[in-house]
Each structure stands twice: as C-alpha cells, then as structure tokens.
Design a protein around this motif. Structure first.
Motif, PDB file in Angstrom:
ATOM      1  N   SER A   1       0.857  -1.182   0.000  1.00 15.06           N
ATOM      2  CA  SER A   1       0.000   0.000   0.000  1.00 15.06           C
ATOM      3  C   SER A   1       0.893   1.232   0.000  1.00 15.06           C
ATOM      4  O   SER A   1       2.123   1.132   0.060  1.00 15.06           O
ATOM      5  CB  SER A   1      -0.880  -0.002   1.252  1.00 15.06           C
ATOM      6  OG  SER A   1      -0.064   0.109   2.419  1.00 15.06           O
ATOM      7  N   SER A   2       0.281   2.415  -0.024  1.00 12.90           N
ATOM      8  CA  SER A   2       1.081   3.639   0.054  1.00 12.90           C
ATOM      9  C   SER A   2       1.887   3.656   1.356  1.00 12.90           C
ATOM     10  O   SER A   2       3.013   4.157   1.393  1.00 12.90           O
ATOM     11  CB  SER A   2       0.171   4.869  -0.031  1.00 12.90           C
ATOM     12  OG  SER A   2      -0.755   4.895   1.051  1.00 12.90           O
ATOM     13  N   ARG A   3       1.328   3.074   2.383  1.00 11.86           N
ATOM     14  CA  ARG A   3       2.013   3.020   3.690  1.00 11.86           C
ATOM     15  C   ARG A   3       3.159   2.022   3.678  1.00 11.86           C
ATOM     16  O   ARG A   3       4.292   2.349   4.049  1.00 11.86           O
ATOM     17  CB  ARG A   3       0.987   2.666   4.768  1.00 11.86           C
ATOM     18  CG  ARG A   3       1.567   2.177   6.076  1.00 11.86           C
ATOM     19  CD  ARG A   3       0.471   1.577   6.944  1.00 11.86           C
ATOM     20  NE  ARG A   3       0.973   0.801   8.055  1.00 11.86           N
ATOM     21  CZ  ARG A   3       0.227  -0.031   8.770  1.00 11.86           C
ATOM     22  NH1 ARG A   3      -1.058  -0.219   8.460  1.00 11.86           N
ATOM     23  NH2 ARG A   3       0.763  -0.717   9.772  1.00 11.86           N
ATOM     24  N   THR A   4       2.898   0.774   3.269  1.00 13.57           N
ATOM     25  CA  THR A   4       3.930  -0.260   3.387  1.00 13.57           C
ATOM     26  C   THR A   4       5.002  -0.136   2.315  1.00 13.57           C
ATOM     27  O   THR A   4       6.084  -0.702   2.470  1.00 13.57           O
ATOM     28  CB  THR A   4       3.309  -1.668   3.354  1.00 13.57           C
ATOM     29  OG1 THR A   4       2.469  -1.810   2.192  1.00 13.57           O
ATOM     30  CG2 THR A   4       2.490  -1.923   4.606  1.00 13.57           C
TER      31      THR A   4
ATOM     32  N   ASP B   1      -4.707  -0.202   0.162  1.00 13.90           N
ATOM     33  CA  ASP B   1      -4.809   0.713   1.303  1.00 13.90           C
ATOM     34  C   ASP B   1      -6.056   0.479   2.148  1.00 13.90           C
ATOM     35  O   ASP B   1      -6.119   0.949   3.285  1.00 13.90           O
ATOM     36  CB  ASP B   1      -4.791   2.159   0.799  1.00 13.90           C
ATOM     37  CG  ASP B   1      -3.400   2.631   0.450  1.00 13.90           C
ATOM     38  OD1 ASP B   1      -2.811   3.391   1.225  1.00 13.90           O
ATOM     39  OD2 ASP B   1      -2.866   2.199  -0.598  1.00 13.90           O
ATOM     40  N   ALA B   2      -7.017  -0.249   1.623  1.00 15.29           N
ATOM     41  CA  ALA B   2      -8.251  -0.491   2.371  1.00 15.29           C
ATOM     42  C   ALA B   2      -8.130  -1.683   3.308  1.00 15.29           C
ATOM     43  O   ALA B   2      -9.086  -2.032   4.004  1.00 15.29           O
ATOM     44  CB  ALA B   2      -9.419  -0.722   1.402  1.00 15.29           C
ATOM     45  N   GLY B   3      -6.955  -2.330   3.341  1.00 13.62           N
ATOM     46  CA  GLY B   3      -6.760  -3.495   4.205  1.00 13.62           C
ATOM     47  C   GLY B   3      -6.708  -3.115   5.672  1.00 13.62           C
ATOM     48  O   GLY B   3      -6.818  -1.950   6.071  1.00 13.62           O
ATOM     49  N   ALA B   4      -6.526  -4.143   6.502  1.00 15.85           N
ATOM     50  CA  ALA B   4      -6.467  -3.934   7.953  1.00 15.85           C
ATOM     51  C   ALA B   4      -5.259  -3.080   8.320  1.00 15.85           C
ATOM     52  O   ALA B   4      -4.163  -3.274   7.792  1.00 15.85           O
ATOM     53  CB  ALA B   4      -6.394  -5.272   8.669  1.00 15.85           C
ATOM     54  N   VAL B   5      -5.465  -2.153   9.226  1.00 16.79           N
ATOM     55  CA  VAL B   5      -4.360  -1.314   9.688  1.00 16.79           C
ATOM     56  C   VAL B   5      -3.372  -2.141  10.506  1.00 16.79           C
ATOM     57  O   VAL B   5      -2.159  -1.951  10.415  1.00 16.79           O
ATOM     58  CB  VAL B   5      -4.899  -0.131  10.518  1.00 16.79           C
ATOM     59  CG1 VAL B   5      -3.768   0.588  11.258  1.00 16.79           C
ATOM     60  CG2 VAL B   5      -5.640   0.845   9.616  1.00 16.79           C
TER      61      VAL B   5
ATOM     62  N   TYR C   1      -4.330   7.848   3.797  1.00 13.87           N
ATOM     63  CA  TYR C   1      -3.893   7.620   2.410  1.00 13.87           C
ATOM     64  C   TYR C   1      -3.319   8.897   1.810  1.00 13.87           C
ATOM     65  O   TYR C   1      -2.236   8.896   1.207  1.00 13.87           O
ATOM     66  CB  TYR C   1      -5.096   7.130   1.615  1.00 13.87           C
ATOM     67  CG  TYR C   1      -4.913   7.042   0.113  1.00 13.87           C
ATOM     68  CD1 TYR C   1      -4.119   6.055  -0.455  1.00 13.87           C
ATOM     69  CD2 TYR C   1      -5.574   7.943  -0.724  1.00 13.87           C
ATOM     70  CE1 TYR C   1      -3.974   5.956  -1.829  1.00 13.87           C
ATOM     71  CE2 TYR C   1      -5.446   7.852  -2.100  1.00 13.87           C
ATOM     72  CZ  TYR C   1      -4.644   6.860  -2.654  1.00 13.87           C
ATOM     73  OH  TYR C   1      -4.507   6.772  -4.016  1.00 13.87           O
ATOM     74  N   GLY C   2      -4.008  10.013   2.018  1.00 18.38           N
ATOM     75  CA  GLY C   2      -3.541  11.282   1.464  1.00 18.38           C
ATOM     76  C   GLY C   2      -2.227  11.727   2.055  1.00 18.38           C
ATOM     77  O   GLY C   2      -1.391  12.331   1.355  1.00 18.38           O
ATOM     78  N   TRP C   3      -2.016  11.451   3.334  1.00 14.62           N
ATOM     79  CA  TRP C   3      -0.749  11.840   3.977  1.00 14.62           C
ATOM     80  C   TRP C   3       0.423  11.147   3.311  1.00 14.62           C
ATOM     81  O   TRP C   3       1.457  11.779   3.066  1.00 14.62           O
ATOM     82  CB  TRP C   3      -0.797  11.474   5.456  1.00 14.62           C
ATOM     83  CG  TRP C   3       0.406  11.948   6.241  1.00 14.62           C
ATOM     84  CD1 TRP C   3       0.519  13.102   6.946  1.00 14.62           C
ATOM     85  CD2 TRP C   3       1.657  11.250   6.389  1.00 14.62           C
ATOM     86  NE1 TRP C   3       1.767  13.184   7.541  1.00 14.62           N
ATOM     87  CE2 TRP C   3       2.488  12.053   7.207  1.00 14.62           C
ATOM     88  CE3 TRP C   3       2.157  10.041   5.918  1.00 14.62           C
ATOM     89  CZ2 TRP C   3       3.787  11.681   7.566  1.00 14.62           C
ATOM     90  CZ3 TRP C   3       3.445   9.657   6.259  1.00 14.62           C
ATOM     91  CH2 TRP C   3       4.251  10.468   7.069  1.00 14.62           C
TER      92      TRP C   3
END
Length: 573
Positions: free
Chosen positions: A115-118, A146-150, A184-186
């Motif tokens: 995701s954008s995070r990982t 990005d909609a997966g579990a945090v 997500y935007g961050w």
C-alpha cells in the motif's frame, strides 16, 4: 443491467474493438477462448514478505521515468507466472514500449502487495528514492491495498481513509514495532515532498478500476474513495494528475462486458483486479495519454515518434540456472556390497557451493552409518522431472540400482512454466499425472512429446521397483517467501502423493516438514538460511532441511532406512 451478447465466440468483440483502440489484435489470441474445461486456480502474486529484486536505471546518465505502486503496476516478477500473455501483468511493464530507451530509463519500481504506507515502511521507497535525481519524473499509483487492515498478523498494510492529518498509534502485530499510521492522502503527500526535494517531478494516478459494473451496466468508478482522494491530493499539491480510474472505465464502457472479461486472467476464483497482458496494454495506453495531456515537454521528448503496434510480453529468460553437467562429478557407491541411498533431484538437493548455495542432499550423509549404507547424491542443478529423464541421467542411476537400495526423488522447482516458451529452456513438464502429452520444439528443431509431471515420476518408480529398490517421492522444499501463508508446491505434492499411492512408492511431504520447521524458528531466523532471494539455502539452511528430511524418513511406514541411521537410539524414537 447491460445486455450481454450471445456471440458463440466471446473473443470476437474484443478482437475487433482492440484492433480499433489498440491496433494490437494479436495480443489477445492467447487470452480469448471458450472455456470448456474448469478454469485454473488464481495465483497469489502478492506474498506478504516477497523477496523482490527491483530494476535500476539502465543508463544513469539519462533521465528516468520511475513508477511506484502495487501489483496493478508491476505484478510479481514480470513473468506472467509462466502463463505468457494469459497471466497477470501490471501496466508498468508494457508502458515502456512507448518510450525511447535512448532518451529515458523507464524504471518500474512498483511492488505487488504493498500500500502507500507499506511501500514506505518496507524500505522500498527509501531504496527507490536513492535513484531519483533532478529532472526525473516519478509516477505513483496506490490504493488497491490501502483499504486493508491497519493492524493484523497477515499484511498490516491499511491506511486511514481520507486525506486528512488523522493518525493511529499501533504496535504492529506483523513487524512487532510501534508505528504511527497516517491517512492515504498523507502518504501521497509524503511521496510528493520527497520527490520534489530531489529535484524531480511527481505525478499522481488514481487506481485502475476493478472488473465490476454498476446497476446501469457501466464500469464502476471510484470517485468517492481512493480515486477521488488521489485527485484531491494532486490538486492541493499542484502536481500532475492522471485519472486512470475514469479513463480506463470509459474504455471498458466502450468495449462492453464480454470484451472486458477477456482483459483479465481466466481463473477460479474470478480475477477482478489484475489484468492479463491485453488489459495491461490498454491501461498503459491510457496512462501514456494521461502523461501526454499534462503538457510536460520532457515526456513529449521521451516518447517514440510512433506509438507501438502490438507490444508483446517480454521473453523473460528463466533465471533458474541449468548446471553444466561437465562440471559435476558423477558419484558412485563407495562399497558395492552395501545397499545405497540414491538422491535424485535439482539444485535444492545439490548446489555444490555455487554462490554460497548448498542443497540438503550435501548435508545428509552424516546421518547414516557409512559402514552399513552408501549415500550417493545424483542430483544436479536446473533439472526437472522431464530433463533428468531425457538427458539420460536417470538411466545412469537406474543401471546402478540393486535390490535393497532406496531412492529419494525430489523435483518440482524447475517443472513449472509454459511448454514451448524458449525462456523455460525446454524443461517444463505438463501438469498433472495423466498420460497426455504436449509437443515441444527443441532448439535444434526436433520435436519432443512432453509428458506430465506424474508420468515422469511414475516412470522413475516403475524402473526402480523393477530393480528391487524402494522409492520415496519427496515434494519440493518451500521457497523463502511461500511458507508463511497457504502452502507452497501444493499441486506437485498432490501429484507426488497420487503417483506414490498408485505405484506402491512412499511419499514424504517435505514442503510441509520444512515449512513447519520454519514456523517454529520464525521469519528472522529463516531469512538467514538462504543464499539467494528465495530458493537456494546456504550451509545452515541445508543442515536445517537435511534434519527435516531425516525426520520425514523416520516417519515413513515401515521405516525402511531405520537400520542405517548413524544414531540408532534416535532412529528408534
């Protein structure tokens, strides 16, 4: 709902429409068909801890167009999972065909499953950013994951919905680290800031649409979530925006339901996210049109004078090496009066120390009493059940066999791939255990009737039993990135088991034996057992796997090697 056509050949509307839209009708021939047989199982190309090797700029002196994203941009190892055009492909692969490699590097640094995070927390962004320089353009497309579990023990890849500054503090169940999770935007803004700091230009894309339709029969858009959020960030940051979600959805509406279905792999369960090669080409065309519409003179200068016609999937050279037989010394029984344990297989059984790789067969001899049994490792790297047979290597083993010998046979690592694909080096076997054959053309022009994996294994069993030997069919050792979720080599293990049951051989599920051992020691320790990204063990890994093989042998019905183990007390346990 949109009315579906009743054309008896569902490929025809796709063929005619893409001739008009893509000027590339031939890319569909491998994908469009009427499925009279059950569809193949879908392939997971997004393992949670994939060991990936990402491309680097081919010519550091040139500017680069760098792509970051998920599997819809770069799928797996860019090999179509051995299925050619019918497999899964991200649009970042065919998009390179639009650009002149003498003017720009197209570097696809996307990674499936992230995701954008990982993409940031996994370290891929830090490693990618090191290649970004002034004058480059970086195109990003995230959202599908990005909609997966945090926070969970599987992926822990989700982001907070929206584009605000909200945060969530977690102790990550997967990484065991404390983490501040953002929206997500961050994360998109983080990419933009980092790219600009390097003197490069960011471009944001909305995620490609799924193969889904709304109540009116139109391709479903994503305006209210990730597609809309990507657009909002691009507007707020003043960066270029390509609305792939809307642009591709419009193409889908023009093609119609049945034609769009043919742009995705035909699998069970139904694939609604990852496109095949034809779908990736369509998406790449929309991406290029979006880049051109931004009006950046660099992009105009990088593009080829003419758009590519019928871009083809790359012929990826099979990176599983074929060891030169002349460099391998054939082993022979030390004492012909003793029974012999023969090991037959590929490089995971015998690697010979090349690049630090050691096979489990090279560490198993100390477990046996050399006064009572010989151990002969007849494995050789790069062979499949098919090529070990066609090269005559099995004949050499068979001719030495005598009553009382035992043969362990492990193949599967090199049996995958498409028969007829030159990149597979003529070693893929046909799937299953049946009598069907597939014709393959060898480099010298001769034809070969290729049998099923099970046919070759059954042949080995029959030959060995005719000499009075005991045969143990062994499923392959698992890959470094395939032991934590699901199971590796499920089909090969099942085929081995079927052959063993039908022919009176024994079966050892070494895949699960090793995977269970890996789970006990944990991922950090497992990662120290490999000499390469995912397949070959080092000396410590070979020792570990040899122990699992011995444990599996001792659990076989009748314990056929029980009298020969070096530690008789352990053998009796």
């Amino acid at each position: 709902m949109q009315r579906r056509t009743t054309n008896p050949n569902p490929a025809m509307p796709l063929l005619s429409t893409l001739r008009r839209l893509l000027h590339a009708p031939l890319i569909l021939l491998a994908c469009a068909s009427v499925h009279a047989q059950p569809l193949p199982a879908a392939v997971n190309t997004d393992p949670a801890r994939a060991q990936v090797t990402l491309p680097e700029p081919a010519n550091p002196a040139l500017p680069s167009l760098i792509l970051i994203g998920d599997s819809t941009v770069r799928n797996g190892r860019d090999d179509g999972q051995g299925k050619g055009a019918a497999g899964q492909w991200g649009w970042g692969n065919p998009v390179a065909a639009w650009f002149d490699p003498a003017r720009v590097n197209v570097v696809n640094r996307a990674v499936g499953g992230l995701s954008s995070r990982t993409y940031i927390t996994s370290g891929h962004w830090e490693r990618t950013l090191a290649f970004v320089k002034r004058g480059d353009i970086v195109v990003m497309q995230f959202g599908h994951n990005d909609a997966g579990a945090v926070n969970d023990t599987s992926r822990a890849r989700g982001t907070i919905r929206g584009i605000g500054d909200e945060t969530e503090e977690i102790d990550n169940l997967l990484t065991h680290k404390h983490e501040t999770v953002h929206t997500y935007g961050w994360y998109l803004r983080r990419f933009v800031a980092d790219i600009r700091a390097r003197g490069a230009t960011p471009i944001i894309c909305s995620p490609i649409p799924h193969k889904q339709w709304d109540a009116a029969g139109h391709a479903k858009r994503d305006r209210d979530t990730y597609g809309g959020w990507a657009a909002a960030v691009a507007k707020a940051e003043g960066v270029g925006f390509i609305d792939l979600n809307e642009g591709i959805a419009r193409r889908y509406d023009g093609l119609g339901h049945d034609a769009v279905v043919q742009l995705f792999p035909q699998t069970t369960p139904d694939e609604h996210t990852h496109t095949n090669w034809a779908g990736a080409v369509l998406n790449a065309q929309v991406a290029v049109e979006g880049m051109k519409a931004l009006g950046d003179p660099r992009i105009a200068a990088w593009l080829k004078p003419r758009a590519p016609v019928n871009p083809q999937p790359p012929v990826r050279e099979d990176d599983r090496p074929v060891v030169d037989a002349r460099a391998v010394r054939d082993e022979a029984p030390r004492d012909a009066s003793l029974p012999t344990l023969y090991l037959v297989g590929d490089s995971t059984v015998k690697s010979g120390g090349v690049n630090g790789a050691i096979g489990w067969g090279e560490r198993i001899a100390p477990y046996f009493d050399a006064r009572r049994i010989n151990v002969v490792n007849a494995a050789i790297g790069g062979r499949s059940s098919r090529t070990y047979y066609t090269e005559g290597r099995w004949d050499k083993v068979r001719d030495q066999l005598k009553r009382g010998d035992v043969v362990l046979i492990q193949f599967g690592h090199n049996d995958g791939g498409r028969i007829g694909d030159p990149a597979m080096k003529n070693r893929a076997s046909a799937p299953g255990t049946g009598p069907e054959t597939v014709e393959d053309t060898r480099p010298d022009g001769t034809k070969e009737q290729v049998h099923s994996f099970g046919w070759y294994m059954a042949r080995y069993v029959a030959d060995a039993k005719a000499k009075g030997a005991t045969v143990v069919l062994v499923s392959p050792v698992p890959h470094r990135d395939r032991w934590q979720e699901g199971r590796d080599f499920a089909t090969f293990a099942d085929w081995d088991r079927q052959v063993a049951e039908a022919s009176g051989a024994l079966f050892m599920d070494l895949t699960l034996l090793v995977a269970d051992g890996y789970r006990r020691i944990g991922a950090d320790k497992v990662n120290t057992l490999f000499a390469d990204a995912r397949t070959h063990t080092n000396a410590a890994g070979a020792e570990f796997n040899a122990e699992r093989v011995v444990a599996g042998l001792k659990a076989l019905p009748g314990n056929p090697l029980g009298a020969y183990f070096a530690d008789r007390a352990l053998a009796a346990q």
